[in-house]
Design a protein around this motif. Structure first.
Motif, mmCIF file in Angstrom:
data_model
loop_
_atom_site.group_PDB
_atom_site.id
_atom_site.type_symbol
_atom_site.label_atom_id
_atom_site.label_comp_id
_atom_site.label_asym_id
_atom_site.label_seq_id
_atom_site.Cartn_x
_atom_site.Cartn_y
_atom_site.Cartn_z
ATOM 1 N N GLY A 49 0.840 -1.203 0.000
ATOM 2 C CA GLY A 49 0.000 0.000 0.000
ATOM 3 C C GLY A 49 0.868 1.243 0.000
ATOM 4 N N GLY A 50 0.654 2.085 -1.003
ATOM 5 C CA GLY A 50 1.495 3.293 -1.144
ATOM 6 C C GLY A 50 0.698 4.568 -1.004
ATOM 7 N N ALA B 44 -0.557 7.610 2.040
ATOM 8 C CA ALA B 44 0.214 8.472 2.939
ATOM 9 C C ALA B 44 0.969 7.644 3.979
ATOM 10 C CB ALA B 44 -0.729 9.450 3.642
ATOM 11 N N ALA B 45 0.322 6.615 4.514
ATOM 12 C CA ALA B 45 0.961 5.811 5.564
ATOM 13 C C ALA B 45 2.132 5.012 4.990
ATOM 14 C CB ALA B 45 -0.068 4.872 6.197
ATOM 15 N N GLY B 46 1.897 4.326 3.880
ATOM 16 C CA GLY B 46 2.937 3.466 3.314
ATOM 17 C C GLY B 46 4.138 4.254 2.835
ATOM 18 N N GLU C 161 -5.463 2.912 -5.302
ATOM 19 C CA GLU C 161 -6.840 3.298 -4.964
ATOM 20 C C GLU C 161 -6.890 3.920 -3.571
ATOM 21 O OE1 GLU C 161 -8.612 -0.541 -5.275
ATOM 22 O OE2 GLU C 161 -8.612 -0.507 -7.457
ATOM 23 N N ARG D 45 -8.018 6.101 -0.441
ATOM 24 C CA ARG D 45 -9.398 6.306 0.021
ATOM 25 C C ARG D 45 -9.960 7.652 -0.408
ATOM 26 N NH1 ARG D 45 -11.031 7.170 6.192
ATOM 27 N NH2 ARG D 45 -13.274 7.167 5.896
ATOM 28 N N GLY E 116 -9.448 17.869 -2.956
ATOM 29 C CA GLY E 116 -8.248 18.322 -2.261
ATOM 30 C C GLY E 116 -8.074 17.628 -0.926
ATOM 31 N N VAL E 117 -6.840 17.662 -0.430
ATOM 32 C CA VAL E 117 -6.542 17.160 0.921
ATOM 33 C C VAL E 117 -6.613 18.363 1.855
ATOM 34 C CG1 VAL E 117 -4.791 16.135 2.417
ATOM 35 C CG2 VAL E 117 -4.977 15.400 0.033
ATOM 36 N N VAL F 171 -0.754 -6.846 -3.949
ATOM 37 C CA VAL F 171 -0.319 -8.058 -3.257
ATOM 38 C C VAL F 171 -1.569 -8.888 -3.002
ATOM 39 C CG1 VAL F 171 0.734 -8.977 -1.162
ATOM 40 C CG2 VAL F 171 1.672 -6.905 -2.217
ATOM 41 N N THR G 72 -0.198 -1.205 4.827
ATOM 42 C CA THR G 72 -0.895 0.093 4.922
ATOM 43 C C THR G 72 -1.960 0.145 3.828
ATOM 44 O OG1 THR G 72 0.730 1.109 3.451
ATOM 45 C CG2 THR G 72 1.184 1.244 5.815
ATOM 46 N N ASP H 166 -14.805 2.333 2.338
ATOM 47 C CA ASP H 166 -15.998 2.980 2.882
ATOM 48 C C ASP H 166 -17.216 2.277 2.297
ATOM 49 O OD1 ASP H 166 -15.131 5.585 4.352
ATOM 50 O OD2 ASP H 166 -13.935 5.580 2.514
ATOM 51 N N CYS I 166 -12.568 17.191 6.747
ATOM 52 C CA CYS I 166 -12.051 16.976 5.385
ATOM 53 C C CYS I 166 -12.671 17.970 4.411
ATOM 54 C CB CYS I 166 -12.353 15.570 4.901
ATOM 55 S SG CYS I 166 -11.633 14.291 5.935
ATOM 56 N N LEU J 100 -2.653 13.328 7.564
ATOM 57 C CA LEU J 100 -1.479 13.695 8.366
ATOM 58 C C LEU J 100 -1.201 12.639 9.444
ATOM 59 C CD1 LEU J 100 0.610 15.933 8.707
ATOM 60 C CD2 LEU J 100 -0.997 17.160 10.150
HETATM 61 C C1 LIG Z 1 -13.967 11.215 0.352
HETATM 62 C C2 LIG Z 1 -12.858 11.353 1.345
HETATM 63 C C3 LIG Z 1 -12.206 12.561 1.504
HETATM 64 C C4 LIG Z 1 -11.172 12.684 2.424
HETATM 65 N N1 LIG Z 1 -10.574 13.894 2.569
HETATM 66 C C5 LIG Z 1 -9.579 14.036 3.464
HETATM 67 C C6 LIG Z 1 -8.988 15.306 3.672
HETATM 68 O O1 LIG Z 1 -9.377 16.305 3.062
HETATM 69 N N2 LIG Z 1 -7.985 15.402 4.584
HETATM 70 C C7 LIG Z 1 -7.547 14.316 5.292
HETATM 71 O O2 LIG Z 1 -6.604 14.469 6.070
HETATM 72 N N3 LIG Z 1 -8.112 13.103 5.121
HETATM 73 C C8 LIG Z 1 -9.105 12.940 4.230
HETATM 74 N N4 LIG Z 1 -9.685 11.710 4.062
HETATM 75 C C9 LIG Z 1 -9.146 10.558 4.804
HETATM 76 C C10 LIG Z 1 -7.956 9.961 4.000
HETATM 77 O O3 LIG Z 1 -8.448 9.410 2.814
HETATM 78 C C11 LIG Z 1 -7.227 8.905 4.829
HETATM 79 O O4 LIG Z 1 -6.798 9.497 6.049
HETATM 80 C C12 LIG Z 1 -5.982 8.366 4.111
HETATM 81 O O5 LIG Z 1 -6.290 7.986 2.790
HETATM 82 C C13 LIG Z 1 -5.403 7.191 4.878
HETATM 83 O O6 LIG Z 1 -4.160 6.855 4.298
HETATM 84 P P1 LIG Z 1 -3.696 5.323 4.182
HETATM 85 O O7 LIG Z 1 -2.316 5.384 3.635
HETATM 86 O O8 LIG Z 1 -3.938 4.626 5.461
HETATM 87 O O9 LIG Z 1 -4.696 4.635 3.127
HETATM 88 P P2 LIG Z 1 -4.985 4.977 1.608
HETATM 89 O O10 LIG Z 1 -4.721 6.392 1.302
HETATM 90 O O11 LIG Z 1 -6.356 4.475 1.325
HETATM 91 O O12 LIG Z 1 -3.922 4.116 0.814
HETATM 92 C C14 LIG Z 1 -3.949 2.719 0.811
HETATM 93 C C15 LIG Z 1 -3.299 2.246 -0.487
HETATM 94 O O13 LIG Z 1 -3.087 0.835 -0.407
HETATM 95 C C16 LIG Z 1 -3.448 0.266 -1.658
HETATM 96 N N5 LIG Z 1 -3.746 -1.151 -1.453
HETATM 97 C C17 LIG Z 1 -4.809 -1.721 -0.813
HETATM 98 N N6 LIG Z 1 -4.704 -3.059 -0.836
HETATM 99 C C18 LIG Z 1 -3.565 -3.343 -1.510
HETATM 100 C C19 LIG Z 1 -2.910 -4.542 -1.843
HETATM 101 N N7 LIG Z 1 -3.407 -5.740 -1.494
HETATM 102 N N8 LIG Z 1 -1.765 -4.488 -2.548
HETATM 103 C C20 LIG Z 1 -1.234 -3.282 -2.891
HETATM 104 N N9 LIG Z 1 -1.805 -2.102 -2.595
HETATM 105 C C21 LIG Z 1 -2.955 -2.132 -1.902
HETATM 106 C C22 LIG Z 1 -4.648 1.073 -2.106
HETATM 107 O O14 LIG Z 1 -4.883 0.922 -3.486
HETATM 108 C C23 LIG Z 1 -4.205 2.493 -1.708
HETATM 109 O O15 LIG Z 1 -3.481 3.117 -2.744
HETATM 110 C C24 LIG Z 1 -10.763 11.567 3.186
HETATM 111 C C25 LIG Z 1 -11.426 10.348 3.039
HETATM 112 C C26 LIG Z 1 -12.472 10.237 2.146
HETATM 113 C C27 LIG Z 1 -13.217 8.936 2.014
#
Ligand SMILES: Cc1cc2nc3c(=O)[nH]c(=O)nc-3n(C[C@H](O)[C@H](O)[C@H](O)COP(=O)(O)OP(=O)(O)OC[C@H]3O[C@@H](n4cnc5c(N)ncnc54)[C@H](O)[C@@H]3O)c2cc1C
Length: 331
Positions: free
Chosen positions: A18-19, A21-23, A44, A46, A52-53, A87, A115, A120, A142, A289
């Motif tokens: 997963g790439g 913000a966390a990854g 993909e 979330r 925008g973020v 994966v 990550t 949703d 958000c 963040l």
């Molecule tokens: C509509 C919406 C608007 C938002 N707006 C804001 C905002 O304005 N500000 C804010 O701070 N937060 C916002 N958020 C929250 C924000 O999306 C999350 O905090 C953030 O995306 C979490 O980061 P993450 O790295 O944990 O997961 P994600 O960003 O979801 O990244 C996970 C990644 O892992 C990949 N992945 C999943 N499974 C696999 C696999 N098996 N193999 C390889 N890759 C995989 C996915 O494709 C994805 O690219 C919003 C959320 C939503 C739903």
């Protein structure tokens, strides 16, 4: 330390699944620590539907894809490999882990940072999915500012609807709570809603009214259309935990029926040694963040764990060399 000489070139110090913000933040810490790191990302994130973020100091309003592009450029600068892909399976081995990617490639790693975020699960009402992240929303921090002063509806599609109504009342005076299929508010909640001028609308919501690519109203089963410029829903938050369940971990219910996540300690370490998690897969309420911060913490702790292992091995080698040298001197 990079991939150890003589080791299978397919074995990385760390595989980041997963790439988002966390990854990428985890990969940044690991790359800067000269670890060999592969990030596999299915692309993909979330928040992809959002324009925008928001709430990310110094990056407020940046396009989600631009933020991740900048993150990828940073980690590539430290020798991290980033692969578009998915994966599909992961398993423990005697000395680490092996993961299978879509297409069949197998990758070995000493540690895993998962990550993968969450899904949703939206209420099944025509129009909701199409408008999600634009004028169908969930989070006041958000995108609440972007819909301030509009007529906003809160769909009671989850256990936190009244709480959401109270939060969104901070952003608009024209707020209606649609009971939809939920039970009526408790006496205490009804009093709070009335005190803040939040109207309660009875009746099931059957569809959304849209004109010129903007939400204009909410249609009830009675046929009545209540004009609204934005609708707030509570999706069920379902951790993308497939890789983690392969490894023997289980998902745990969140309080109030909000969804499921995978438990970890404060550094992201799970119950399986060598497997860390960060971001929404473990903390579904973490924004970008906080997810980045958790990824950075996990990356640093994984590096420290590898340093401890490398040091144990170096000490064992050192002792073996000393003992062999002493044996040679004696003979
Ligand atoms: C509509 C919406 C608007 C938002 N707006 C804001 C905002 O304005 N500000 C804010 O701070 N937060 C916002 N958020 C929250 C924000 O999306 C999350 O905090 C953030 O995306 C979490 O980061 P993450 O790295 O944990 O997961 P994600 O960003 O979801 O990244 C996970 C990644 O892992 C990949 N992945 C999943 N499974 C696999 C696999 N098996 N193999 C390889 N890759 C995989 C996915 O494709 C994805 O690219 C919003 C959320 C939503 C739903």
């Amino acid at each position: 330390m990079g991939t150890t000489e003589g080791q299978d070139p397919g074995v990385y110090d760390v595989l980041v699944v997963g790439g988002g913000a966390a990854g990428l933040s985890g990969a940044l810490m690991l790359g800067r620590s000269r670890r060999s790191v592969l990030v596999v990302d299915a692309g993909e994130p979330r928040n992809a539907p959002a324009a925008g973020v928001h709430g990310f100091l110094t990056r407020d309003g940046m396009e989600p894809s631009a933020l991740l592009e900048a993150g990828r450029a940073e980690v590539l600068g430290y020798g991290v490999e980033v692969l578009e892909g998915r994966v599909t399976y992961a398993a423990s081995t005697d000395d680490g882990f092996v993961a299978t990617l879509e297409g069949g490639r197998r990758v070995g790693a000493r540690r895993l940072l998962v990550t993968t975020g969450l899904v949703d699960e939206l209420p099944d009402i025509p129009g909701v999915r199409e408008r999600w992240g634009r004028d169908v929303l969930h989070c006041p921090y958000c995108h609440g500012w972007e819909v301030r002063d509009r007529p906003i509806g809160i769909l009671a599609s989850g256990p936190m609807a009244v709480h959401q109504a109270l939060l969104f009342r901070q952003l608009t005076a024209d707020l209606k709570l649609f009971l939809h299929t939920a039970s009526p508010p408790t006496d205490e909640e009804a009093e709070q809603l009335a005190a803040l001028g939040i109207a309660v609308v009875e009746g099931e919501v059957t569809s959304l009214e849209v004109s010129e690519d903007r939400l204009t109203g909410v249609r009830l089963r009675s046929g009545e259309v209540v004009p609204r410029g934005a609708l707030v829903v509570s999706p069920r938050l379902a951790a993308r935990a497939g890789i983690l369940t392969d490894l023997g971990l289980e998902t745990t219910e969140l309080p109030h029926g909000l969804g499921v996540h995978v438990e970890s300690d404060a550094t992201g370490l799970t119950a399986v040694p060598g497997v860390w998690v960060a971001g929404n897969v473990t903390n579904p309420t973490a924004q970008v963040l906080a997810s980045a911060s958790a990824g950075a913490m996990a990356g640093a702790v994984i590096n420290a764990d590898l340093v401890a292992e490398d040091t144990r091995e170096a000490v064992a080698d050192h002792r073996a060399r000393l003992s062999s040298a002493a044996g040679t001197r004696r003979s």
